[in-house]
Design a protein around this motif. Sequence first.
Motif, PDB file in Angstrom:
ATOM      1  N   ILE C 307       0.858  -1.269   0.009  1.00 14.94           N
ATOM      2  CA  ILE C 307       0.073   0.050   0.033  1.00 14.94           C
ATOM      3  C   ILE C 307       0.944   1.173  -0.061  1.00 14.94           C
ATOM      4  N   ASN C 308       1.912   1.143   0.926  1.00 16.67           N
ATOM      5  CA  ASN C 308       2.766   2.305   0.816  1.00 16.67           C
ATOM      6  C   ASN C 308       3.660   2.729  -0.300  1.00 16.67           C
ATOM      7  N   PHE C 309       4.027   1.604  -0.967  1.00 16.27           N
ATOM      8  CA  PHE C 309       4.957   1.814  -2.031  1.00 16.27           C
ATOM      9  C   PHE C 309       4.004   1.931  -3.542  1.00 16.27           C
ATOM     10  N   ILE C 310       3.402   0.631  -3.775  1.00 17.51           N
ATOM     11  CA  ILE C 310       2.738   0.470  -5.273  1.00 17.51           C
ATOM     12  C   ILE C 310       1.770   1.502  -5.529  1.00 17.51           C
ATOM     13  N   ALA C 311       0.714   2.015  -4.310  1.00 15.52           N
ATOM     14  CA  ALA C 311      -0.142   2.756  -4.608  1.00 15.52           C
ATOM     15  C   ALA C 311       0.314   4.177  -4.900  1.00 15.52           C
ATOM     16  N   PRO C 312       0.984   4.723  -4.068  1.00 12.63           N
ATOM     17  CA  PRO C 312       1.528   6.234  -4.458  1.00 12.63           C
ATOM     18  C   PRO C 312       2.534   6.223  -5.643  1.00 12.63           C
ATOM     19  N   PHE C 313       3.459   4.901  -5.806  1.00 17.50           N
ATOM     20  CA  PHE C 313       4.282   4.970  -6.980  1.00 17.50           C
ATOM     21  C   PHE C 313       3.433   5.083  -8.369  1.00 17.50           C
ATOM     22  N   VAL C 314       2.400   4.157  -8.302  1.00 19.94           N
ATOM     23  CA  VAL C 314       1.570   4.123  -9.662  1.00 19.94           C
ATOM     24  C   VAL C 314       0.802   5.082  -9.765  1.00 19.94           C
ATOM     25  N   ILE C 315       0.031   5.716  -8.782  1.00 27.98           N
ATOM     26  CA  ILE C 315      -1.221   6.655  -8.918  1.00 27.98           C
ATOM     27  C   ILE C 315      -0.601   8.023  -8.730  1.00 27.98           C
ATOM     28  N   LEU C 325      -7.274  17.709  -7.017  1.00 28.28           N
ATOM     29  CA  LEU C 325      -7.851  17.956  -5.519  1.00 28.28           C
ATOM     30  C   LEU C 325      -8.120  16.571  -4.954  1.00 28.28           C
ATOM     31  N   TYR C 326      -9.111  16.078  -5.726  1.00 25.72           N
ATOM     32  CA  TYR C 326     -10.006  14.926  -4.820  1.00 25.72           C
ATOM     33  C   TYR C 326      -8.935  13.769  -4.937  1.00 25.72           C
ATOM     34  N   LEU C 327      -8.320  13.630  -5.941  1.00 28.59           N
ATOM     35  CA  LEU C 327      -7.331  12.228  -6.066  1.00 28.59           C
ATOM     36  C   LEU C 327      -6.279  12.430  -4.840  1.00 28.59           C
ATOM     37  N   LEU C 328      -5.684  13.576  -4.886  1.00 25.44           N
ATOM     38  CA  LEU C 328      -4.923  13.758  -3.554  1.00 25.44           C
ATOM     39  C   LEU C 328      -5.402  13.342  -2.468  1.00 25.44           C
ATOM     40  N   MET C 329      -6.621  14.035  -2.159  1.00 26.92           N
ATOM     41  CA  MET C 329      -7.190  13.613  -0.707  1.00 26.92           C
ATOM     42  C   MET C 329      -7.444  12.145  -0.371  1.00 26.92           C
ATOM     43  N   TYR C 330      -7.802  11.467  -1.695  1.00 26.28           N
ATOM     44  CA  TYR C 330      -7.995  10.120  -1.474  1.00 26.28           C
ATOM     45  C   TYR C 330      -6.634   9.489  -1.226  1.00 26.28           C
ATOM     46  N   MET C 331      -5.633   9.811  -1.904  1.00 24.10           N
ATOM     47  CA  MET C 331      -4.396   9.214  -1.648  1.00 24.10           C
ATOM     48  C   MET C 331      -4.027   9.429  -0.433  1.00 24.10           C
ATOM     49  N   SER C 332      -4.236  10.497  -0.001  1.00 22.57           N
ATOM     50  CA  SER C 332      -3.744  10.908   1.546  1.00 22.57           C
ATOM     51  C   SER C 332      -4.317   9.885   2.497  1.00 22.57           C
ATOM     52  N   ILE C 333      -5.632   9.681   2.125  1.00 20.89           N
ATOM     53  CA  ILE C 333      -6.337   8.624   3.195  1.00 20.89           C
ATOM     54  C   ILE C 333      -5.709   7.157   2.820  1.00 20.89           C
ATOM     55  N   VAL C 334      -5.561   6.692   1.671  1.00 19.74           N
ATOM     56  CA  VAL C 334      -4.800   5.676   1.344  1.00 19.74           C
ATOM     57  C   VAL C 334      -3.436   5.656   2.076  1.00 19.74           C
ATOM     58  N   ILE C 335      -2.572   6.425   1.996  1.00 25.52           N
ATOM     59  CA  ILE C 335      -1.575   6.478   2.588  1.00 25.52           C
ATOM     60  C   ILE C 335      -1.600   6.520   4.231  1.00 25.52           C
ATOM     61  N   PHE C 336      -2.357   7.130   4.727  1.00 26.52           N
ATOM     62  CA  PHE C 336      -2.638   7.010   6.175  1.00 26.52           C
ATOM     63  C   PHE C 336      -2.980   5.575   6.694  1.00 26.52           C
ATOM     64  N   ILE C 337      -3.830   5.023   5.766  1.00 22.54           N
ATOM     65  CA  ILE C 337      -4.210   3.598   6.117  1.00 22.54           C
ATOM     66  C   ILE C 337      -2.716   2.774   6.135  1.00 22.54           C
ATOM     67  N   GLY C 338      -2.131   2.897   5.010  1.00 23.67           N
ATOM     68  CA  GLY C 338      -1.034   2.038   4.883  1.00 23.67           C
ATOM     69  C   GLY C 338       0.082   2.316   5.979  1.00 23.67           C
ATOM     70  N   HIS C 339       0.226   3.701   6.540  1.00 27.89           N
ATOM     71  CA  HIS C 339       1.200   3.727   7.499  1.00 27.89           C
ATOM     72  C   HIS C 339       0.729   3.375   8.856  1.00 27.89           C
ATOM     73  N   TRP C 340      -0.751   3.239   8.944  1.00 28.91           N
ATOM     74  CA  TRP C 340      -1.467   2.892  10.138  1.00 28.91           C
ATOM     75  C   TRP C 340      -0.924   1.293  10.211  1.00 28.91           C
ATOM     76  N   ILE C 341      -0.988   0.559   9.035  1.00 26.15           N
ATOM     77  CA  ILE C 341      -0.796  -0.940   9.195  1.00 26.15           C
ATOM     78  C   ILE C 341       0.953  -1.022   9.417  1.00 26.15           C
ATOM     79  N   ASP C 342       1.659   0.008   8.910  1.00 26.93           N
ATOM     80  CA  ASP C 342       2.989  -0.235   9.229  1.00 26.93           C
ATOM     81  C   ASP C 342       3.100   0.014  10.638  1.00 26.93           C
ATOM     82  N   THR C 343       2.608   1.067  11.109  1.00 24.76           N
ATOM     83  CA  THR C 343       2.714   1.054  12.761  1.00 24.76           C
ATOM     84  C   THR C 343       2.345  -0.031  13.458  1.00 24.76           C
TER      85      THR C 343
END
Lengths: 461, 175, 419
Positions: C307-315, C325-343
């Motif tokens: 999630i933390n690598f492929i998703a931001p890399f590709v998208i 605007l909205y794509l960035l907003m969604y990506m910020s949520i995806v990355i939050f979830i990804g780093h939640w899992i990492d933590t």
Amino acid sequence: MHKESELRPPLILGEKTWHDITEDVCRPVESKANKWWKIAFTVAVAGLLWWIISVSYTLGTGLGVWGLNKTVGWAWDITNFVWWVGIGHAGTLISAILLLFRQKWRLSINRSAEAMTIFAVICAATFILSHMGRPWVGYWSLPLANQFGSLWVNFNSPLVWDVFAISTYFSVSIVFWYTGLIPDFAVIRDRAKTKWSKRIYTILSFGWVGTAKNWQRFEEVSLVLAGLSTPLVLSVHSVVSMDFATSIVPGWHTTIFPPYFVAGAIFSGFAMVQTLLIIVRKVLTLEDYITIYHIDMMNRVILITGSIVGVAYLTEFFIAWYSGVEYEQYAFINRATGPYWWAYWSMMTCNVITPQLFWSSKLRENVFATFIISIFVNIGMWFERFVIIVTSLHRDYVTSSWTMYSPTWVEAGIFIGSIGLFFTCFLLFARVFPVIAMSELKTIVKSSSEGAKKKSNQSNH
Amino acid sequence: MSAAEKKFVYGIFNDDEVVVNAIGTLRSQGLKVKDVISPFPIHGLDHELGLARTRISICAFIYGMTGLSLALLMMYYMNIFDWAMDIGGKPSFAFYKNLPAFIPVTFESTVLCAAHGMVITFLLRSKILPGVEPHIIHPRMADDHFVMAIQVKEDTDLAKVESLVKAAGAVEFKS
Amino acid sequence: MGHHQHIEVTSTKPYEFTRKNRMIAGVMIIIGLIAIIAQFATHHTQTWSNLLMNNFMFMGMALCATFFLAVQYVAEVGWSAVIKRPVEAMGQAIPVAGGIMVVIILLGGQSLYHWMAPGISTPGSENYDAIIAGKNAFLNPVFFWIRVVAYFVIWTYFTKLFRKNSLLSDEGDGKGYWLKNKSAAAKFLVLFAATESTMSWDFIMSIDTHWYSTLFAWYTFAGMFVTSIAALVFTITYLKSKGYLQEVTEHHLHDIGKFMFAFSIFWTYLWFCQFMLIWYSNIPEEVTYFMLRQDHYRGWWLGSFFINFIAPFVILMTRDAKRKLYLLMYMSIVIFIGHWIDTFVMVIPGSMLTAGHHAAEAGAHHGHALSLGSVGLMEIGTTLGFIGLFMYIVQHHLSKAPLVAKNHPMLEESLHHAI
């Protein structure tokens, strides 16, 4: 139109026009060499000759002429290799990472820094080839099957990664550098007076004409190359660090190595850029382009990366203690207090303490002090690699193998000679290539030169 | 349209802002402004001329993916399929188990192919190669002058074009 | 092209923290509290681990906002002048995170940190552990608490100082206060380099007390920083979607999107370096850390990487994507979830071993050799609570000052930012 904060100092001094830039940058290429260049070149070629003698002697006789032994199988060769590769990193950093960060002060220095990268990587590669002992079979490191059919290189080996990393880095750096040179060669071509120089620069400039489409592609290519070079430069020194870190040698196997090597590489590279540019701006009278502000900015990078390296040293030392692994603990205590303590403390002094002097803006803006400190950093970063390689190896797990290492005159000759090789290349570059990226620099004349700043201040008040 | 029918006249300018503003002016006056040759890249010029965005970064991406696939395929073939080796207690009998060690070479190969492929494409598409003879319209067009290329017909009144181009700020006119 | 037109600052007013938004944040905080209480009430071993990981993320988002702010001053960054107020507001969560952290470790430390077990460094005690005893000079309660207090005092001090000078600059001397903040920022960054390292060892690495990795501090930093940038992206895109901060153009979004993209790659790089070197050398002192995660948390462990690598890399690779605007907003949520899992993967496997051991000693558990973490309603509820708290703090501080610092010396440059 681009707006600049009043806080930003000019990047080009004097009220320069585009044509002035062309004149100033082309002058060294079009005029005869001055006395200082000739003296420097003579010294450099003398070094190069010494290099040729030392390398020839090594290859003709065998690696036994070096000071290596069964315990210390890597010493000056790999120290020098890592040192040179590290120095090379600053060029890519300046032209790629600073481009992505839109730091405009890179424009006067990127060309010579990239040239430095290429020559430094050449020097590094010579150590790899010479330490093979039989460089004529150097192609064995490439993924080719052996003569029996299909025993391939081992892709699990970091040394094979290195072959890929260094060759990619070298070739991509050349392409990056050359792409930027094409429009500048066209400038020299259009000004060429003699038939031969016209012909040579026509070939070198690939028939460049600055049409809108060409520039559009050129800019996109530069940007994507910068985007590719940034992770590339990180990967190269990471892979170099993995030559050590994948092992289980105490002092080598530590996870911080990849980013810490990269920081160290940038640190040493910037020091070398300072050393070179302080000379170049004087000899080629480019003080209006490579200003005190440029030197100040580079010194800040040296301060930051030096501090990062310092944090990494302390982290390594602390974690070695924290780990509770006695081999790990011994390796670090031995570094600081063992027979090579002087190397360790030279490294600490030059790399951690000296750059802290740059907290003073007076010293950052003092050319002479900068020159001296940059030399200290170069020395310190050489000792860093020496400490990592030799002190970790000379105390084996098997105590009966404990030994010392000292270099022979041949190794010293190859090292000092490689500096001669480097300067020979660089001085030739400074004579026949435009040392400042003219075309790119011209884009900031209207926003960032002293003349433009004066004009905008007048219109504001 | 064959090359013989193409005829160009050139307005020489000495300022980037003037030449960019002249594009719109001259086009509204009915001139066919085709290109601007400049000594350095001008921000927004491609937009003003109506050039399509370059797709060279897409090429780079495709070359990069090719390099990535080739590297993985090569390592799979050499170290897993053709001659698997047991090194450091890690027998390489399954590709995924060796994957971490294959990442560096995969990455380097990706960058190698992307960078070189893109630059070669750039040189070929823009026809800048060693040996190409440049068409030099003005001796200082790589130094500090800007050349605007305007397409005209055989029967165009060049004197009128010249006066329009000079009115738009050109310092010189060449036909 | 070529016109020196003047751009007016429109965000002269503070953000309006509406009743509805207060309600939303309040409800989220209540959900969080209910989840925490419910978890306590059921004597769940994961409660403390769960609180620690959520609060660590919460703290990281605030801390790295202040770090980002300091970097903007020291590097004399121009483009970011228009987004400074949201960054300042995010930093204000540091003291709150500090308070929560102290409570968590004071009450739950023994369920989190193996080295806090009584008698662990006392020879002869049945808990005695020679390796941990060797670390006693660093990992002992007195020194630990001194450090923890020092972290939050230092971070809070600088966060408040930057904010104070920034607010004062609205009255007049933009350049003077900017220079003050610049010199304070240089000092902060030095302290940050030290405290961030030791903080990551204290709060996270010492959970798996035997294990060590020199890269750990920088790896932790990369994760925290990406999460913080994601939170910033969310804040800015939200404000913009509500009609605030119209000075922020697609050029600014592009830049902040680049940060999210680039530091996701940087995190991946460090993830790979740490994993690969330990995997490669395969020595028991280190590799057990990854074996635990690989054997029992494989989905989470690999999932966070992807999630933390492929998703931001590709998208986020293309230029256009970073400007939407909205794509960035969604990506910020995806990355939050990804780093939640990492933590989760950084904290839970180790702390659950400690918690299981602690519970077994207290007699609550019998026969459980390995205590494993999981994600359920109570974990998600806790996270919602922390997000609500963060949202509340950020919106509260955004409503206290104009959204753009109008006398910022880089403001003109930022308003004309075009790439």
